[in-house]
Motif scaffolding. Sequence first.
Motif, short mmCIF file in Angstrom:
data_model
loop_
_atom_site.label_atom_id
_atom_site.label_comp_id
_atom_site.label_asym_id
_atom_site.label_seq_id
_atom_site.Cartn_x
_atom_site.Cartn_y
_atom_site.Cartn_z
N VAL A 61 7.72 -2.08 7.50
CA VAL A 61 8.88 -2.84 8.08
C VAL A 61 8.58 -2.56 10.43
O VAL A 61 8.42 -1.73 10.20
N GLU A 62 9.13 -3.98 10.59
CA GLU A 62 8.59 -4.02 11.58
C GLU A 62 10.38 -3.49 12.57
O GLU A 62 11.35 -3.77 11.45
N GLU A 83 15.24 4.10 20.76
CA GLU A 83 15.81 4.25 19.54
C GLU A 83 15.24 2.84 19.00
O GLU A 83 14.41 2.77 19.38
N ASP A 84 14.86 3.53 17.29
CA ASP A 84 13.84 2.49 16.63
C ASP A 84 15.43 1.80 15.38
O ASP A 84 15.46 2.29 14.87
N ARG A 85 15.11 0.28 15.45
CA ARG A 85 15.83 -0.08 14.98
C ARG A 85 14.90 -0.63 13.29
O ARG A 85 14.44 -1.74 13.79
N THR A 95 12.46 -7.77 -0.58
CA THR A 95 11.53 -7.62 0.15
C THR A 95 11.21 -7.87 1.18
O THR A 95 11.77 -8.49 1.64
N PRO A 96 10.58 -7.01 2.11
CA PRO A 96 10.23 -7.15 3.54
C PRO A 96 8.78 -8.51 3.37
O PRO A 96 9.26 -8.75 2.55
N LYS A 97 9.71 -9.05 4.27
CA LYS A 97 8.45 -10.42 5.06
C LYS A 97 7.21 -10.32 4.53
O LYS A 97 6.24 -10.86 4.41
N ALA A 98 6.85 -9.15 5.46
CA ALA A 98 5.11 -8.40 5.34
C ALA A 98 4.24 -8.40 3.41
O ALA A 98 5.21 -8.20 2.98
N GLN A 99 3.39 -9.09 3.78
CA GLN A 99 2.36 -9.12 2.87
C GLN A 99 2.63 -7.15 2.11
O GLN A 99 1.92 -7.15 3.27
N PRO A 100 2.71 -6.86 1.25
CA PRO A 100 2.49 -5.73 0.39
C PRO A 100 0.88 -5.21 0.37
O PRO A 100 0.38 -6.08 -0.02
N ARG A 101 0.99 -4.39 0.95
CA ARG A 101 -0.23 -3.20 0.15
C ARG A 101 0.38 -2.70 -1.09
O ARG A 101 1.28 -2.36 -1.21
N GLU A 102 -0.73 -2.66 -1.71
CA GLU A 102 -0.66 -2.61 -3.95
C GLU A 102 -1.57 -1.61 -4.21
O GLU A 102 -3.17 -1.94 -3.48
N LYS A 114 -1.03 10.01 -4.70
CA LYS A 114 -0.54 9.79 -3.66
C LYS A 114 -1.54 8.78 -2.87
O LYS A 114 -2.57 8.11 -3.78
N VAL A 115 -1.20 8.30 -1.49
CA VAL A 115 -1.43 7.69 -1.04
C VAL A 115 -1.93 7.41 0.04
O VAL A 115 -1.28 7.92 1.12
N TYR A 116 -2.43 7.19 0.90
CA TYR A 116 -3.98 7.58 1.70
C TYR A 116 -3.86 6.33 2.42
O TYR A 116 -2.81 5.07 2.49
N ASN A 117 -3.92 6.08 3.86
CA ASN A 117 -3.94 5.84 4.66
C ASN A 117 -3.14 5.11 5.43
O ASN A 117 -3.18 3.17 5.24
N VAL A 118 -1.99 5.62 6.02
CA VAL A 118 -0.78 4.83 6.31
C VAL A 118 -0.84 5.85 7.97
O VAL A 118 -1.67 5.93 8.22
N ASN A 119 -0.21 5.37 8.64
CA ASN A 119 0.35 5.63 9.77
C ASN A 119 0.86 6.44 10.33
O ASN A 119 2.66 5.62 10.06
N TYR A 120 1.16 6.66 11.52
CA TYR A 120 2.08 7.84 11.68
C TYR A 120 2.95 6.93 12.57
O TYR A 120 2.74 5.96 12.79
N ASN A 121 4.08 7.06 12.86
CA ASN A 121 5.11 6.99 13.45
C ASN A 121 5.33 5.25 12.96
O ASN A 121 5.89 4.03 13.92
N THR A 122 5.18 5.00 12.10
CA THR A 122 5.30 2.98 11.26
C THR A 122 6.60 3.50 9.66
O THR A 122 6.52 4.38 9.44
N LEU A 123 7.04 2.57 10.45
CA LEU A 123 8.17 2.70 8.93
C LEU A 123 7.77 1.86 7.97
O LEU A 123 7.30 0.49 8.00
N TYR A 124 7.60 1.91 6.63
CA TYR A 124 7.32 1.76 5.40
C TYR A 124 8.33 1.80 4.61
O TYR A 124 9.41 2.44 4.05
#
Length: 188
Positions: A61-62, A83-85, A95-102, A114-124
Amino acid sequence: MRRGIFILCLSKIIVSAYEIGVPKITSVSALDPVGFFIQWKGVTSFNKDPVLGYKIRLWKVEEDSQGYLKLVNGEEIPGLLLEDRALEPVDKVKTPKAQPREVVINNVSTQKAKVYNVNYNTLYEIRILAYKMNEDGPLSEPARVKIMKGDAYFILIQKRPGEDCAVSIATNVTISDEPYYHLETVYF
């Protein structure tokens, strides 16, 4: 007339018995290395038309970030405020506009992953659905999660529909060998 109503009601019961239920996310935890441990309440499966497993969908999510200097904690020391919004509000249906990972879980009795390969400081945004051979069920309600990591902190923030979430994290940072109080506020 009664016979027609009885057949109509019976056929509606049979059709609804084979509809795919909606899983419910019960918890999301942070993993190290960076990832999510997701648990959910599963759905009922029938032998004639079985649910085969679950699909976990993750959307990035952007966010819009703004930073400015302000007095922190009522003291006379300037601090850097960030501030992050989320640019897309959380919604039970959309659902969000971006293409989801499945991530596919091929076992209906499994209710955690368990789901790995996500990024710190990123909203999902995370949602789960049950699936059959040729059909996907409806998506669960969303959970918005973000694993925040800085030099002096590590935290998981989570939000679900109907709940407000604004988390502030206070830390000390050094910029050009000068200490600054740092307050980061995140709104979902």
